[in-house]
Design an enzyme around this catalytic site. Sequence first.
Site, short mmCIF file in Angstrom:
data_model
loop_
_atom_site.label_atom_id
_atom_site.label_comp_id
_atom_site.label_asym_id
_atom_site.label_seq_id
_atom_site.Cartn_x
_atom_site.Cartn_y
_atom_site.Cartn_z
N SER A 75 0.83 -1.20 0.00
CA SER A 75 0.00 0.00 0.00
C SER A 75 0.88 1.26 0.00
O SER A 75 1.73 1.42 -0.86
CB SER A 75 -0.94 -0.05 1.21
OG SER A 75 -1.95 0.90 1.09
N ASP A 197 -9.81 -4.38 -5.97
CA ASP A 197 -9.29 -3.65 -4.81
C ASP A 197 -9.82 -2.23 -4.89
O ASP A 197 -9.44 -1.47 -5.78
CB ASP A 197 -7.75 -3.67 -4.84
CG ASP A 197 -7.13 -2.88 -3.69
OD1 ASP A 197 -7.87 -2.28 -2.90
OD2 ASP A 197 -5.89 -2.86 -3.61
N HIS A 225 -7.63 -5.29 -0.27
CA HIS A 225 -6.40 -4.50 -0.30
C HIS A 225 -5.26 -5.22 0.42
O HIS A 225 -4.18 -4.67 0.54
CB HIS A 225 -6.69 -3.13 0.36
CG HIS A 225 -5.63 -2.12 0.09
ND1 HIS A 225 -5.22 -1.76 -1.18
CD2 HIS A 225 -4.87 -1.36 0.93
CE1 HIS A 225 -4.28 -0.83 -1.11
NE2 HIS A 225 -4.04 -0.58 0.17
#
Lengths: 247, 436
Positions: A75, A197, A225
């Site tokens: 991320s 996602d 995610h």
Amino acid sequence: MLAHGFGCDQNLWRLVAPVLAEEFRVVLFDYVGSGRSDVSAWREERYATLDGYAGDVLDICRDLDLRDLVFVGHSVSAMVGVMSAAREPGRFAGLVLLVPSPRYIDDEGYRGGFSEQDIDELLASLEANYLGWSATMAPLIMGNPDRPELGEELTNSFCRTDPNIARVFARTTFLADSRADLATVRVPTLILECAEDMIAPREVGAYVHHAIPGSRLVTLAATGHCPQLSAPEATAGAIAAFAREGV
Amino acid sequence: MRAGDHRDEPEFAALLEDNPADLYENAPCGYVSTLMDGRIVKINRTLLTWLGRARDEVVGRMRFADLLTVGGKLYHETHFAPLLRMQGEIGGIALELRTAAGARLPVLVTSKVRAGADGRPLLIRSTVFDAGDRRAYEIELLRAREAAEAARAAADRAREDAQQERRRLQEVLATLRRSLLPPALPDVPGLAVAAHYHTASPDDLGGDFYDLYPLGDGRWGFFLGDVSGHGPGAAAVASLARYTLRAAALHDSDPASLLAILNTAMYEGQAGEETHYCTIITGVLTRAGDGFAVTFASGGHPPPVMLRAGGGADYLPTTGGVLIGLLPEAPSVTVVAELRPGDTLLLYTDGLIEARTHESTDGGTDGHSDDEGRYGDQALLTFAGHLAPATPGGVIGAMAALLDELGEGLDDDAALLALGVTPDAGTTGAGRRPGR
């Protein structure tokens, strides 16, 4: 090196790290302010920009004298890895960008998926849930070095942090625009995205892939995610295959 | 059982009605089951009613996160889902549902992963509670906490500001205080000099002042005084006194004349509600053999102490003088004394002798205090007697330590000036006479 993103801590790698450790030396860490880091070392000025997080990565690299490093950033940490590699390129053999996004907020000619109001809503969600946590959080935040079991027993502890720290991390993560940094990447790069996602949609994955010449894009058959939790075998396999090439 | 005996009673009918299927569909909370990827496979009527949606709109078409506000989705993806994966369950998370009509519905969600026979996670079951009232209450609590934090921050800032203001004031006061005293005492041939100024409070100004200055012809003038009261007014008058004396001494150095001039200046200069007067000793030092002749006049000031070369100490009586600045005329008495090698003359202000003492813990004050619990002139004489013989530096050092010891007992500033003859004055003093 496996770097966690906004929300939880290094525990997110628990299904992937053991698989990788069979073949590679694995470095796990919590950013200052997350997990079991020394919260007293956290300073808003430092951690209000992604550069501060890159500073944590490079501090660890120097302390452990890491070279030929394959950095795996989940991320927001994907962009932290890009910045770290730009500052000390000599240490990095490759980057794995796991569900990256260089900008979460829509811009002209760019769709990140969110508006600034959405981020305010997230901050409100953080606030709402800290209300219920704050009393039981105290021992964890204060640190009980002599009684670590106090921390262990708390549920949801992997994603706990001081509300103020979480707010700063959330704002830094979701309001950052790191699109220009993608062009600085000079090392072999693997982009891993999920089939579905909502935080890092596939068009953002394609954008990153285009912005980093020579990068490879792999779409995992996973939803959400956190593919390292929902599809750990595929995630670990892709990372290992990439790292093997580099070594 | 009573129910068995009365099957036609309404309780029994209600029990029959409350079958598991009906309990699921019309429970007082929402139920929803999803696959591990979040796709909704089962949802109860209660939750559908809250959402304002039909079953076939939702089942198989939407994910759990799709029911949430955008901020809630972000929270779900970054906290809720990973925690649920790692722990297998998660409880009491505050989220907001987005209804078909666009309204927000605050809820508390608890979820549990249900594993299949082989232990692999199969589906997620969630219960959803309407938390509208509770969230409203929590938001009030949050607001109250934010208000309290803001108030505390404001108080911290105010305290910081006040401390800064106080430091600034103390700096100004320290500068003013220095202006009442000579920056350094002059180097007088044959004379040993030491002085000390004790500040009772860094937040206040006293009116003590002293000086030592050349008069020419090998003579030196000195004074030490104390203006009544505290604060800027007293300090301003002390400053006036010091400059008046220095200017007047250029024309007439006679101690009694100086006091008369100062009295006129202060008496006529009184203005406003604040009236200040002072007690003061002015004097002149003149070389005499291997020592000095000291001529001095006192305007209502405590008598100086002479520490003798042969030991012991006594007061040099200065009776007859009156306060300066109080009356149109201030007659004073002039005293002449001899300062022999080894003698030390000590001038002081009444901050010292009026210090409050604590008999029980009293060590350095020689166990002395007068009837009112003040340090007193007898204690001072005894203390000085024990010190003698002593150099001016030695006397001032011991007196400064005594003042520190009296500490909080000192209500007023205290100034000390000690004059003595340097040991070699008799042999080399002549060589240092004016004209060197």
